[in-house]
Design an enzyme around this catalytic site. Structure first.
Site, PDB file in Angstrom:
ATOM      1  N   GLU A  26       0.828  -1.217   0.000  1.00  0.00           N
ATOM      2  CA  GLU A  26       0.000   0.000   0.000  1.00  0.00           C
ATOM      3  C   GLU A  26       0.860   1.264   0.000  1.00  0.00           C
ATOM      4  OE1 GLU A  26      -1.601   1.726   3.478  1.00  0.00           O
ATOM      5  OE2 GLU A  26      -1.142  -0.016   4.729  1.00  0.00           O
ATOM      6  N   LYS A  87      -5.848  10.500   0.729  1.00  0.00           N
ATOM      7  CA  LYS A  87      -5.888   9.102   1.187  1.00  0.00           C
ATOM      8  C   LYS A  87      -7.110   8.445   0.547  1.00  0.00           C
ATOM      9  CE  LYS A  87      -6.672   7.025   5.759  1.00  0.00           C
ATOM     10  NZ  LYS A  87      -6.782   7.283   7.189  1.00  0.00           N
ATOM     11  N   VAL A 107      -5.511   0.349   3.093  1.00  0.00           N
ATOM     12  CA  VAL A 107      -5.647  -1.113   2.986  1.00  0.00           C
ATOM     13  C   VAL A 107      -6.857  -1.438   2.114  1.00  0.00           C
ATOM     14  CG1 VAL A 107      -6.177  -3.218   4.280  1.00  0.00           C
ATOM     15  CG2 VAL A 107      -4.403  -1.661   5.107  1.00  0.00           C
ATOM     16  N   ASP A 139     -16.888   4.981  14.305  1.00  0.00           N
ATOM     17  CA  ASP A 139     -15.689   4.943  13.472  1.00  0.00           C
ATOM     18  C   ASP A 139     -15.172   3.508  13.298  1.00  0.00           C
ATOM     19  OD1 ASP A 139     -13.368   5.362  12.085  1.00  0.00           O
ATOM     20  OD2 ASP A 139     -12.639   6.987  13.362  1.00  0.00           O
ATOM     21  N   SER A 141     -13.165   1.285  10.384  1.00  0.00           N
ATOM     22  CA  SER A 141     -12.442   1.443   9.120  1.00  0.00           C
ATOM     23  C   SER A 141     -13.086   0.636   7.994  1.00  0.00           C
ATOM     24  CB  SER A 141     -10.992   0.992   9.295  1.00  0.00           C
ATOM     25  OG  SER A 141     -10.344   0.999   8.045  1.00  0.00           O
ATOM     26  N   ALA A 142     -13.102   1.234   6.813  1.00  0.00           N
ATOM     27  CA  ALA A 142     -13.600   0.532   5.621  1.00  0.00           C
ATOM     28  C   ALA A 142     -12.711  -0.660   5.265  1.00  0.00           C
ATOM     29  CB  ALA A 142     -13.680   1.508   4.450  1.00  0.00           C
ATOM     30  N   ASP A 143     -11.524  -0.742   5.874  1.00  0.00           N
ATOM     31  CA  ASP A 143     -10.644  -1.904   5.643  1.00  0.00           C
ATOM     32  C   ASP A 143     -11.376  -3.203   5.986  1.00  0.00           C
ATOM     33  OD1 ASP A 143      -8.713  -0.003   5.123  1.00  0.00           O
ATOM     34  OD2 ASP A 143      -7.468  -0.469   6.870  1.00  0.00           O
ATOM     35  N   LYS A 160      -3.958  -2.104  14.392  1.00  0.00           N
ATOM     36  CA  LYS A 160      -3.169  -1.145  15.158  1.00  0.00           C
ATOM     37  C   LYS A 160      -3.687  -1.041  16.573  1.00  0.00           C
ATOM     38  CE  LYS A 160      -3.389   1.214  11.666  1.00  0.00           C
ATOM     39  NZ  LYS A 160      -4.046   2.207  10.949  1.00  0.00           N
TER      40      LYS A 160
HETATM   41  N1  PSU Z   1      -0.922   0.804   9.295  1.00  0.00           N
HETATM   42  C1  PSU Z   1       0.220   1.503   9.469  1.00  0.00           C
HETATM   43  N2  PSU Z   1       0.288   2.752   8.997  1.00  0.00           N
HETATM   44  C2  PSU Z   1      -0.738   3.291   8.286  1.00  0.00           C
HETATM   45  C3  PSU Z   1      -1.938   2.547   8.081  1.00  0.00           C
HETATM   46  C4  PSU Z   1      -1.962   1.312   8.611  1.00  0.00           C
HETATM   47  O1  PSU Z   1       1.156   1.019  10.063  1.00  0.00           O
HETATM   48  O2  PSU Z   1      -0.607   4.416   7.833  1.00  0.00           O
HETATM   49  C5  PSU Z   1      -3.066   3.098   7.243  1.00  0.00           C
HETATM   50  C6  PSU Z   1      -3.565   1.986   6.307  1.00  0.00           C
HETATM   51  O3  PSU Z   1      -3.510   2.470   4.996  1.00  0.00           O
HETATM   52  C7  PSU Z   1      -4.980   1.738   6.737  1.00  0.00           C
HETATM   53  C8  PSU Z   1      -5.380   3.105   7.210  1.00  0.00           C
HETATM   54  O4  PSU Z   1      -5.788   1.258   5.702  1.00  0.00           O
HETATM   55  O5  PSU Z   1      -4.225   3.519   7.938  1.00  0.00           O
HETATM   56  C9  PSU Z   1      -6.630   3.066   8.038  1.00  0.00           C
HETATM   57  O6  PSU Z   1      -7.213   4.318   8.035  1.00  0.00           O
HETATM   58  P1  PSU Z   1      -8.724   4.502   8.569  1.00  0.00           P
HETATM   59  O7  PSU Z   1      -8.649   4.151  10.015  1.00  0.00           O
HETATM   60  O8  PSU Z   1      -9.027   5.960   8.323  1.00  0.00           O
HETATM   61  O9  PSU Z   1      -9.583   3.586   7.775  1.00  0.00           O
HETATM   62 MN    MN Z   2     -12.272   5.846  10.232  1.00  0.00          MN
END
Ligand code: PSU
Ligand code: MN
Length: 307
Positions: A26, A87, A107, A139, A141-143, A160
């Site tokens: 990614e 992003k 992701v 909240d 994540s769409a992941d 994380k």
């Molecule tokens: N893991 C990391 N660093 C990052 C991310 C994940 O170590 O920067 C990023 C990934 O791209 C993941 C995103 O998809 O953070 C998630 O963001 P959000 O919580 O807004 O969906």
């Molecule tokens: Mn989010």
């Protein structure tokens, strides 16, 4: 799928066609997850690690409204330095493409692009998940949704630790995403090897992981597989220490009213400051370690389909 939106690097396209192992990477981790110059160094090192293991790397990003699968060195550098890179998760992809903009893929975004290109293994650091206090903020994540529906296996070091790990595991269970511990019974939590949460399934080898992927997709079960690989012992951070830093970073984000897609990058950079750079070192070590495992799994997966 209209191929005019996709530009697959020649080396990558050839490998996919010949069923040679390819590993997707990614770009959000480069543009929003790590500071310069470490981000570009890591991006290059990740590709090198995958090559050393006998697979072809394909870093994914959207540049000038085109989904690029496989970047040149200049493009990696660009993703790590340009200030106007947004992003891109599922919701953003059509907008970024239609407006011919630049964006790093999350992701979720990378899973979508990898699937379009026909790449089945994707390596990252940590996935997004259900945030702490999601009961109030919604909240999530769409992941997680992407893992539920798109056929790509993701190798990470666990969700994380800024997230609510128990709720993330529940969500994956509800949506039927196999959650696998790579040589571990316990869910790793990114910066540390522990979480106190059991993984539903464990594999001991890359071959076993590949077999699970193949079986899932042979059965027509849509969606990904999440393989969690703990950070190497020597780089793991003390759990109590990192958790108190994370809590402080979350409090700061609340005070500053940071929400939505800004939240994860803010937390990562605040944690880096509060840990005096220790979290960045851990992040680099774990993602490189994931690249090794991901390349092995990609090789095994190709072997299974070749016979
Ligand atoms: N893991 C990391 N660093 C990052 C991310 C994940 O170590 O920067 C990023 C990934 O791209 C993941 C995103 O998809 O953070 C998630 O963001 P959000 O919580 O807004 O969906
Ligand atoms: Mn989010």
């Amino acid at each position: 799928m209209n191929l005019k939106y996709l530009d697959i690097k020649e080396e990558v396209a050839k490998a996919i066609k010949k069923n040679k192992p390819v590993v997707a990477l990614e770009s959000t981790i480069i543009s929003h997850g790590m500071p310069y110059p470490q981000n570009v160094e890591v991006a290059k090192k990740l590709e090198e690690t995958i090559r050393d293991k006998g697979a072809i790397p394909a870093t994914i990003a959207i540049i000038n409204g085109i989904i690029k699968v496989g970047l040149s060195e200049e493009e990696l550098e660009f993703m790590g330095t340009d200030k106007n890179i947004s992003k891109a998760s599922r919701m953003d992809i059509p907008v970024i493409i239609a407006k011919k903009l630049n964006a790093a893929t999350t992701v979720a975004g990378t899973i979508i692009a990898a699937n379009l290109a026909g790449i089945r293994v994707f390596v990252t650091g940590g996935i997004g998940g259900v945030h702490k206090y999601a009961q109030q903020t919604f909240d999530v994540s769409a992941d997680l949704q992407e893992l539920a529906k798109t056929n790509v296996a993701v190798v990470c070091a666990g969700p994380k630790a800024i997230l609510d790990l128990s709720l993330t595991v529940e969500y994956l269970e509800t949506f039927g995403v196999p959650l696998i511990g790579y040589q571990t019974d316990e869910l790793p939590s990114f910066y540390s090897r522990k979480s106190g949460i059991k993984v539903p399934h464990k594999v001991d080898t890359a071959e076993e992981a590949a077999r699970i992927m193949k079986t899932k997709w042979d059965l027509g079960l849509q969606g990904g597989v999440l393989i969690t690989n703990p950070i190497p012992e020597e780089f793991a951070m003390n759990e109590e220490e990192i958790n108190s830093i994370i809590n402080k970073a979350i409090q700061d984000s609340e005070k500053m009213g940071i929400k939505g897609k800004e939240l994860t990058p803010f937390l990562l950079s605040r944690i880096k400051e509060l840990s005096k750079g220790e979290s960045l070192k851990a992040n680099i070590a774990l993602v490189l370690n994931n690249a090794k495992v991901g390349a092995e799994i990609a090789k095994e997966f190709c072997n299974l389909s070749n016979f």
